[in-house]
Design an enzyme around this catalytic site. Structure first.
Site, mmCIF file in Angstrom:
data_model
loop_
_atom_site.group_PDB
_atom_site.id
_atom_site.type_symbol
_atom_site.label_atom_id
_atom_site.label_comp_id
_atom_site.label_asym_id
_atom_site.label_seq_id
_atom_site.Cartn_x
_atom_site.Cartn_y
_atom_site.Cartn_z
ATOM 1 N N HIS A 232 0.835 -1.204 0.000
ATOM 2 C CA HIS A 232 0.000 0.000 0.000
ATOM 3 C C HIS A 232 0.864 1.246 0.000
ATOM 4 C CE1 HIS A 232 0.533 -1.672 4.154
ATOM 5 N NE2 HIS A 232 1.074 -0.487 4.337
ATOM 6 N N ARG B 132 13.158 -5.406 3.047
ATOM 7 C CA ARG B 132 12.113 -6.103 3.804
ATOM 8 C C ARG B 132 10.782 -5.793 3.139
ATOM 9 N NH1 ARG B 132 8.120 -4.712 7.428
ATOM 10 N NH2 ARG B 132 7.755 -5.990 9.265
ATOM 11 N N ASP C 143 7.339 -5.465 3.123
ATOM 12 C CA ASP C 143 6.307 -5.347 4.151
ATOM 13 C C ASP C 143 4.972 -5.879 3.650
ATOM 14 O OD1 ASP C 143 5.366 -4.173 6.739
ATOM 15 O OD2 ASP C 143 4.090 -3.038 5.376
ATOM 16 N N GLU D 250 8.188 -10.260 4.770
ATOM 17 C CA GLU D 250 7.488 -10.106 6.043
ATOM 18 C C GLU D 250 6.153 -10.823 5.861
ATOM 19 O OE1 GLU D 250 4.870 -8.029 9.151
ATOM 20 O OE2 GLU D 250 4.854 -7.331 7.099
ATOM 21 N N HIS E 166 9.029 -4.951 16.411
ATOM 22 C CA HIS E 166 8.245 -3.743 16.685
ATOM 23 C C HIS E 166 6.750 -4.039 16.745
ATOM 24 C CE1 HIS E 166 7.651 -4.300 12.471
ATOM 25 N NE2 HIS E 166 6.697 -3.391 12.482
ATOM 26 N N ASP E 167 6.345 -5.210 16.274
ATOM 27 C CA ASP E 167 4.919 -5.542 16.260
ATOM 28 C C ASP E 167 4.522 -6.279 17.542
ATOM 29 O OD1 ASP E 167 3.878 -4.351 13.948
ATOM 30 O OD2 ASP E 167 4.715 -5.923 12.675
ATOM 31 N N ARG F 56 1.434 -0.719 20.664
ATOM 32 C CA ARG F 56 2.731 -1.273 20.236
ATOM 33 C C ARG F 56 3.866 -0.289 20.514
ATOM 34 N NH1 ARG F 56 1.673 -2.645 14.104
ATOM 35 N NH2 ARG F 56 0.538 -0.708 14.364
HETATM 36 C C1 GLC Z 1 3.649 -4.912 8.799
HETATM 37 C C2 GLC Z 1 4.368 -4.093 9.843
HETATM 38 C C3 GLC Z 1 3.384 -3.484 10.787
HETATM 39 C C4 GLC Z 1 2.433 -2.628 9.989
HETATM 40 C C5 GLC Z 1 1.798 -3.431 8.831
HETATM 41 C C6 GLC Z 1 1.067 -2.550 7.869
HETATM 42 O O1 GLC Z 1 2.983 -5.984 9.354
HETATM 43 O O2 GLC Z 1 5.297 -4.899 10.536
HETATM 44 O O3 GLC Z 1 4.016 -2.727 11.782
HETATM 45 O O4 GLC Z 1 1.440 -2.119 10.843
HETATM 46 O O5 GLC Z 1 2.764 -4.105 8.082
HETATM 47 O O6 GLC Z 1 1.935 -1.743 7.116
#
Ligand code: GLC
Length: 591
Positions: free
Chosen positions: A123, A224, A226, A268, A341-342, A466
């Site tokens: 996105h 990475r 995402d 990810e 971080h999540d 978070r």
């Molecule tokens: C991934 C990130 C997370 C974020 C999500 C949407 O899962 O690790 O922190 O909120 O993507 O971008």
């Protein structure tokens, strides 16, 4: 072809040299010396140019890979820590410039550290020029996104979609006024300000290829990807892990390898385990050829099971889950981790729980209560994240130190409890350093940083707890790692010891296979790692609360017995082929 030509011509000599070196040693990222570190640039050093001054600190920890959290220009206000990108070609001025990023990548590389950054590919922010143009009536840009004139299709999709953030972003579609006469429903999986891109549109595919190659040509070594599982939608499904996702990632891997062969892609993909290894190129259907897809992927299952086992004080569920997970293909590697971080989402299925006679929902409830500290005997100081009233589900926020009892012990001034909490942390990290892959250290864990009490101070963050486990680096605390007996010294030495032992042990490198060993006591978690060329290695650990004596014969059915204990924790030892494991004790064994 034009895009590839353009970026191949622009690739610097220096990076082409890097490409040659990597092509000569393509499995460099599986090496035993690999140790990762993950940080928000602003929270680590304020600005990108401050990181150069901390390279010594990273090297002291043995770091060879640095993932800086999203740092490209985000939308103003709430941007989910940078995961809503307004411009992929600009660095957030709050941390520096593109020139700073390039300089940093080079400096890190000169110090043996590969820089990883996020490519938020599912996105863009609704403030991204593509989305702005789409809103202004540009038909070509409108076709970059997935929009609907009314709720007919969105309602049909919603029947099988899940909600990633049910509390602050319910639903997967957002009505945007001014697009067409009555507005349009835009696909927004995560937040209403994040617009999902339409990968059925080849222009989107090529734009994102350009984004990846531009970053690669600036010296970024690992991307990475995402939220990669979400990039293809199909009615009647959860719109995650569709076969086309793998075709697209495989194509990205092939195309980026033409221009920048040294570039690594990291998925990810926080997905069910039967879906996970496909991101590393494992067959999609039985009999399919192996693909080159991502080089790296997060081992979310291991992370979840570590926390689950710690709370349950036994290793059965973890053993069953990990034993039934596909092996990472030989040319890939996991990113193994304890925290990120999540939040921690309890990816434990009904079938998993039933394999040890538990109820899935009861166990997940237990874990949520345990780690939020609601459970009477809990030492954890976390908090529930995204409690879903409809499903009763929740996830957990909190730093490693707070979740494993360091915070609790300090608050109660209880030295014995602090000892135990440190052993918990050591055990979790010892597994991730041995399991095969790049172990990731989440910033602050190495000095035992507790939850940030002020996490809600920024109104943009206030609905998202978070942020409690994304503290600012405490450099004065880090300095105390030099003081013998300080908390920071005790925690830091866990990491330097693990990293040093790893670096000297080719047996821990990625590649090869992991076999879970289950012949022993329920409280044990043990595995063997085998490579074609290296010796095997074993890890045996005790998640229970009393001392266990293990006879290696019980574990090593088809291997020559291990001869040597190369590293151990919490007073564990092997004498005359008898392993004694106090609670939270562990050993790494080799031939
Ligand atoms: C991934 C990130 C997370 C974020 C999500 C949407 O899962 O690790 O922190 O909120 O993507 O971008």
């Amino acid at each position: 072809m034009a895009t590839l030509d353009e970026f191949a011509a622009a690739r610097s000599d220096e990076l082409q040299q890097l490409d040659l070196r990597r092509e000569a040693e393509p499995m460099w990222f599986q090496h035993e010396r690999m140790v990762g570190y993950v940080a928000y640039a602003d929270r680590f050093t304020g600005r990108l140019d401050g990181i150069a001054d901390r390279i010594d600190y990273l090297r002291e920890l043995g770091v060879t890979y640095l993932h800086l959290m999203p740092l490209l220009l985000p939308r103003p206000g709430d941007n989910d820590g940078g995961y809503a990108v307004a411009d992929y070609d600009q660095v957030d001025p709050a941390v520096g410039s593109m020139a700073d990023l390039e300089a940093l990548a080079r400096q890190l590389r000169e110090n043996g550290i590969s820089l990883c950054i996020d490519v938020v590919m599912n996105h863009t922010a609704r403030e991204h020029p593509w989305a702005v143009a789409a809103q202004a009536g540009d038909a070509a840009k409108h076709a970059y996104y997935i929009t609907f004139p009314d709720r007919t299709l969105p309602d049909q999709y919603e029947e099988t979609l899940r909600e990633v953030f049910p509390e602050f972003a319910p639903g997967n579609f957002t009505l945007v006024d001014g697009m067409g006469a009555t507005g349009r429903w835009v696909w927004t999986t995560f937040n209403e300000f994040k617009w999902d891109l339409d990968y059925t549109n080849p222009d989107v595919f090529i734009e994102m290829l350009g984004v990846m190659l531009r970053l690669a040509n600036r010296g970024i070594e690992v991307l990475r990807l995402d939220a990669a599982p979400f990039i293809w939608k199909r009615l009647g499904t959860d719109c995650e892990n569709q076969p086309e996702v793998h075709h697209l990632l495989t194509a990205y891997r092939a195309l980026t390898a033409i221009v920048a062969p040294s570039l690594l892609l990291k998925a990810e993909a926080i997905v069910p385990r039967e879906e996970l290894v496909a991101y590393l190129g494992a067959e999609l259907e039985p009999g399919d050829p192996q693909r080159n897809e991502c080089n790296l992927a997060y081992n979310n299952q291991l992370m979840v099971q570590l926390w689950s086992s710690l709370a349950a004080t036994e290793g059965r569920l973890m053993s069953n889950v990990l034993a039934s997970m596909g092996q990472a293909p030989h040319d890939s590697a996991w990113c193994t981790y304890v925290r990120c971080h999540d939040d921690i989402g309890w990816a434990i299925t009904g079938e998993d729980a039933a394999s040890v006679g538990w109820d899935q929902f009861a166990h997940r409830d237990f874990l949520n209560e345990f780690y939020s500290g609601e459970f009477a005997m809990s030492y954890a100081h976390g908090a529930k994240f995204q409690e879903n009233d409809e499903t009763g589900d929740a996830r957990i926020s909190g730093t490693t130190a707070s979740l494993c009892g360091i915070e609790d012990a300090l608050l109660r001034n209880d030295d014995a409890a602090l000892d135990v909490a440190l052993r918990r942390m050591e055990l979790l990290y010892a597994v991730t350093f041995a399991y095969g892959g790049i172990p990731l250290v989440y910033m602050g864990d190495e000095i035992g940083l507790r939850n940030d009490d002020d996490w809600a101070a920024d109104p943009a963050d206030a609905d998202d707890n978070r942020w409690m486990h994304r503290p600012h680096m405490d450099w004065p605390a880090a300095e105390r790692r030099a003081i013998d007996g300080s908390l920071e010294q005790r925690v830091f030495s866990i990491f330097t010891r693990l990293a040093a032992a790893r670096a000297a042990l080719p047996e821990v490198r990625a590649g090869g296979t992991v076999d879970i060993l289950r012949q022993g006591d329920d409280r044990l978690f043990a595995f063997a790692r085998r490579h074609r060329r290296e010796n095997p290695m074993w890890m045996v650990s005790n998640f229970g609360d009393r001392t266990l004596v293990v006879k290696p014969q019980a574990l090593y059915t088809h291997d020559v017995l291990p001869a040597q204990c190369v590293l151990s924790g919490a007073g564990a030892q092997m004498i005359d082929d008898v392993i004694t494991l106090p609670p939270l004790g562990w050993v790494w064994l080799t031939r």
